[in-house]
Design an enzyme around this catalytic site. Structure first.
Site, PDB file in Angstrom:
ATOM      1  N   GLY A  70       0.826  -1.199   0.000  1.00 55.24           N
ATOM      2  CA  GLY A  70       0.000   0.000   0.000  1.00 55.24           C
ATOM      3  C   GLY A  70       0.860   1.248   0.000  1.00 55.24           C
ATOM      4  N   GLY A  78       1.268   5.275   1.155  1.00 53.14           N
ATOM      5  CA  GLY A  78       0.809   6.243   2.132  1.00 53.14           C
ATOM      6  C   GLY A  78       1.201   7.644   1.729  1.00 53.14           C
ATOM      7  N   PHE A  84       3.740   9.626   2.974  1.00 52.93           N
ATOM      8  CA  PHE A  84       5.171   9.846   2.805  1.00 52.93           C
ATOM      9  C   PHE A  84       5.907   8.621   2.311  1.00 52.93           C
ATOM     10  CE2 PHE A  84       4.085  12.781   6.357  1.00 52.93           C
ATOM     11  CZ  PHE A  84       4.233  13.950   5.630  1.00 52.93           C
ATOM     12  N   VAL A  91       4.466   0.847   1.771  1.00 56.38           N
ATOM     13  CA  VAL A  91       4.606  -0.303   2.658  1.00 56.38           C
ATOM     14  C   VAL A  91       4.857  -1.564   1.833  1.00 56.38           C
ATOM     15  CG1 VAL A  91       3.503  -1.650   4.483  1.00 56.38           C
ATOM     16  CG2 VAL A  91       3.092   0.806   4.349  1.00 56.38           C
ATOM     17  N   LYS A 144       7.224  -0.200   6.371  1.00 54.96           N
ATOM     18  CA  LYS A 144       6.907   1.096   5.753  1.00 54.96           C
ATOM     19  C   LYS A 144       8.224   1.799   5.478  1.00 54.96           C
ATOM     20  CE  LYS A 144       4.151   4.330   7.892  1.00 54.96           C
ATOM     21  NZ  LYS A 144       2.806   4.898   8.135  1.00 54.96           N
ATOM     22  N   ASP A 174      -6.872  10.028  12.957  1.00 58.60           N
ATOM     23  CA  ASP A 174      -6.920   9.718  11.523  1.00 58.60           C
ATOM     24  C   ASP A 174      -7.589   8.361  11.286  1.00 58.60           C
ATOM     25  OD1 ASP A 174      -6.516  10.217   8.826  1.00 58.60           O
ATOM     26  OD2 ASP A 174      -4.428   9.568   8.817  1.00 58.60           O
TER      27      ASP A 174
HETATM   28  P1  ADP Z   1       0.296   6.474   5.785  1.00 60.16           P
HETATM   29  O1  ADP Z   1       0.610   6.905   7.147  1.00 60.16           O
HETATM   30  O2  ADP Z   1       1.212   7.106   4.809  1.00 60.16           O
HETATM   31  O3  ADP Z   1      -1.175   6.606   5.444  1.00 60.16           O
HETATM   32  P2  ADP Z   1      -0.123   3.714   6.362  1.00 60.16           P
HETATM   33  O4  ADP Z   1       0.591   3.284   7.586  1.00 60.16           O
HETATM   34  O5  ADP Z   1      -1.582   3.986   6.519  1.00 60.16           O
HETATM   35  O6  ADP Z   1       0.638   4.937   5.719  1.00 60.16           O
HETATM   36  O7  ADP Z   1       0.079   2.623   5.219  1.00 60.16           O
HETATM   37  C1  ADP Z   1      -0.377   2.864   3.905  1.00 60.16           C
HETATM   38  C2  ADP Z   1      -1.085   1.641   3.363  1.00 60.16           C
HETATM   39  O8  ADP Z   1      -0.182   0.514   3.352  1.00 60.16           O
HETATM   40  C3  ADP Z   1      -2.275   1.170   4.188  1.00 60.16           C
HETATM   41  O9  ADP Z   1      -3.470   1.854   3.866  1.00 60.16           O
HETATM   42  C4  ADP Z   1      -2.325  -0.311   3.841  1.00 60.16           C
HETATM   43  O10 ADP Z   1      -2.941  -0.495   2.568  1.00 60.16           O
HETATM   44  C5  ADP Z   1      -0.852  -0.681   3.712  1.00 60.16           C
HETATM   45  N1  ADP Z   1      -0.306  -1.186   4.983  1.00 60.16           N
HETATM   46  C6  ADP Z   1       0.209  -0.418   5.973  1.00 60.16           C
HETATM   47  N2  ADP Z   1       0.618  -1.156   7.016  1.00 60.16           N
HETATM   48  C7  ADP Z   1       0.376  -2.440   6.692  1.00 60.16           C
HETATM   49  C8  ADP Z   1       0.563  -3.703   7.387  1.00 60.16           C
HETATM   50  N3  ADP Z   1       1.096  -3.741   8.615  1.00 60.16           N
HETATM   51  N4  ADP Z   1       0.163  -4.834   6.757  1.00 60.16           N
HETATM   52  C9  ADP Z   1      -0.397  -4.769   5.537  1.00 60.16           C
HETATM   53  N5  ADP Z   1      -0.598  -3.631   4.830  1.00 60.16           N
HETATM   54  C10 ADP Z   1      -0.229  -2.472   5.393  1.00 60.16           C
HETATM   55 MG    MG Z   2       0.356   7.868   8.657  1.00 63.33          MG
HETATM   56 MG    MG Z   3      -2.794   5.619   6.337  1.00 64.34          MG
END
Ligand code: ADP
Ligand code: MG
Ligand code: MG
Length: 280
Positions: free
Chosen positions: A14, A16, A18, A21, A36, A138
């Site tokens: 996924g 995000g 910045f 992941v 990440k 959030d």
């Molecule tokens: P940001 O803070 O930039 O929004 P996130 O931590 O929400 O980043 O991660 C972005 C995306 O990556 C999530 O919406 C999800 O789709 C995927 N993702 C993040 N962490 C995990 C995880 N631990 N396992 C599986 N997918 C993840």
């Molecule tokens: Mg975040």
């Molecule tokens: Mg997020």
């Protein structure tokens, strides 16, 4: 690879704000994990700000150990990148989980009985945050992850420990405003961020999980704000949702924080095992 961790840059889980992941592996324990990766290079100007945000996220995640909160393992920093090692949630985000589940019947929402299980898991996870005075700020479906059918709150990038509040942290939300409380939308810099901001977001999530859409739609923050304040929440006749659930959502989505349900009230409710839901 970073330290004992191997990162598979070909398997993005996924994207995000910045960073992105990826799937990773601990070469010592062979455990699969999610990493990440925040690239600091093309972000010269923001390096300090991003580093601070990551440190905050990491500090908060380190405190949180609960089956309904994504578990944090480790933070690593190289010259160009920050690496966030955490529990891998194979089921993806809550919205992708619902999409997959509903592919067959073409619906966009869960049956109430299943919705209640997932929503109560989110509430249980939040209870641990609440006990530690942490607000999330959030909450939205893309920040709820699924691991073997269990819902977990993730992405603590905007989270805050309530006791050490400083007012100049202006929130730079990059995400969708659909889940933001009226107080955040109008960015009233209230001295303390009420934990009721998260109640609002969770109310929107409750609604979306049960109805397959958010209660108000708009193409700008202004329009959304006006709708929230002038158009009463509507509960469609289909899908059929219990009156109890509708009442809970209505109380969670009160514009005025004074009228809005409190976390204590929500913790008292038996969302998962409820008499009425068994009768319906
Ligand atoms: P940001 O803070 O930039 O929004 P996130 O931590 O929400 O980043 O991660 C972005 C995306 O990556 C999530 O919406 C999800 O789709 C995927 N993702 C993040 N962490 C995990 C995880 N631990 N396992 C599986 N997918 C993840
Ligand atoms: Mg975040
Ligand atoms: Mg997020």
């Amino acid at each position: 690879s970073v330290g004992q961790f191997q990162i598979d840059l070909t398997s993005s889980l996924g994207k995000g704000t910045f960073g992105e992941v990826y799937l990773g592996r601990d070469t010592k324990t062979f455990e699969i994990l999610a990493v990440k990766v925040i690239n600091l290079k093309g972000n010269e100007k923001q390096v300090d700000q991003i580093t601070k945000l990551c440190q905050n996220e990491c500090q908060i995640m380190q405190r949180l150990k609960h089956p309904n909160l994504v578990r944090f393992y480790q933070l690593q920093r190289t010259q160009n990148n920050i690496y966030f090692m955490m529990e891998y949630c194979e089921g993806g985000t809550l919205n992708s989980y619902i999409d997959k589940k509903c592919q067959k019947n073409q619906l966009k929402y869960l049956a109430e009985s299943e919705a209640r299980i997932i929503l109560s898991q989110i509430v249980n996870g939040y209870q641990e945050m609440y006990n530690q005075n942490i607000v999330h700020r959030d909450l939205k479906p893309s920040n709820i992850l699924m691991n073997k059918g269990v819902a977990k709150i993730s992405d603590f990038g905007f989270s805050k420990i309530l006791s050490d509040f400083d007012n100049q942290v202006l929130m730079t939300f990059a995400g969708t405003p659909l889940y933001m409380s009226p107080q955040i939308l109008t960015s009233q810099k209230s001295r303390q961020y009420s934990t009721k901001t998260d109640i609002w977001s969770l109310g929107i999530i409750f609604y979306e999980v049960l109805y397959g859409q958010t209660p108000w739609k708009a193409s700008s923050i202004q329009e959304l704000m006006i709708k929230i304040q002038t158009v009463p929440i509507k509960f469609p006749a289909i899908p059929r949702v219990s009156d109890q659930m509708k009442q809970i959502i209505s109380k969670m989505l009160k514009v005025d924080e004074k009228d809005r349900m409190s976390w204590e009230e929500l913790f008292q409710l038996q969302i998962q095992h409820d008499q009425e839901s068994l009768l319906n």
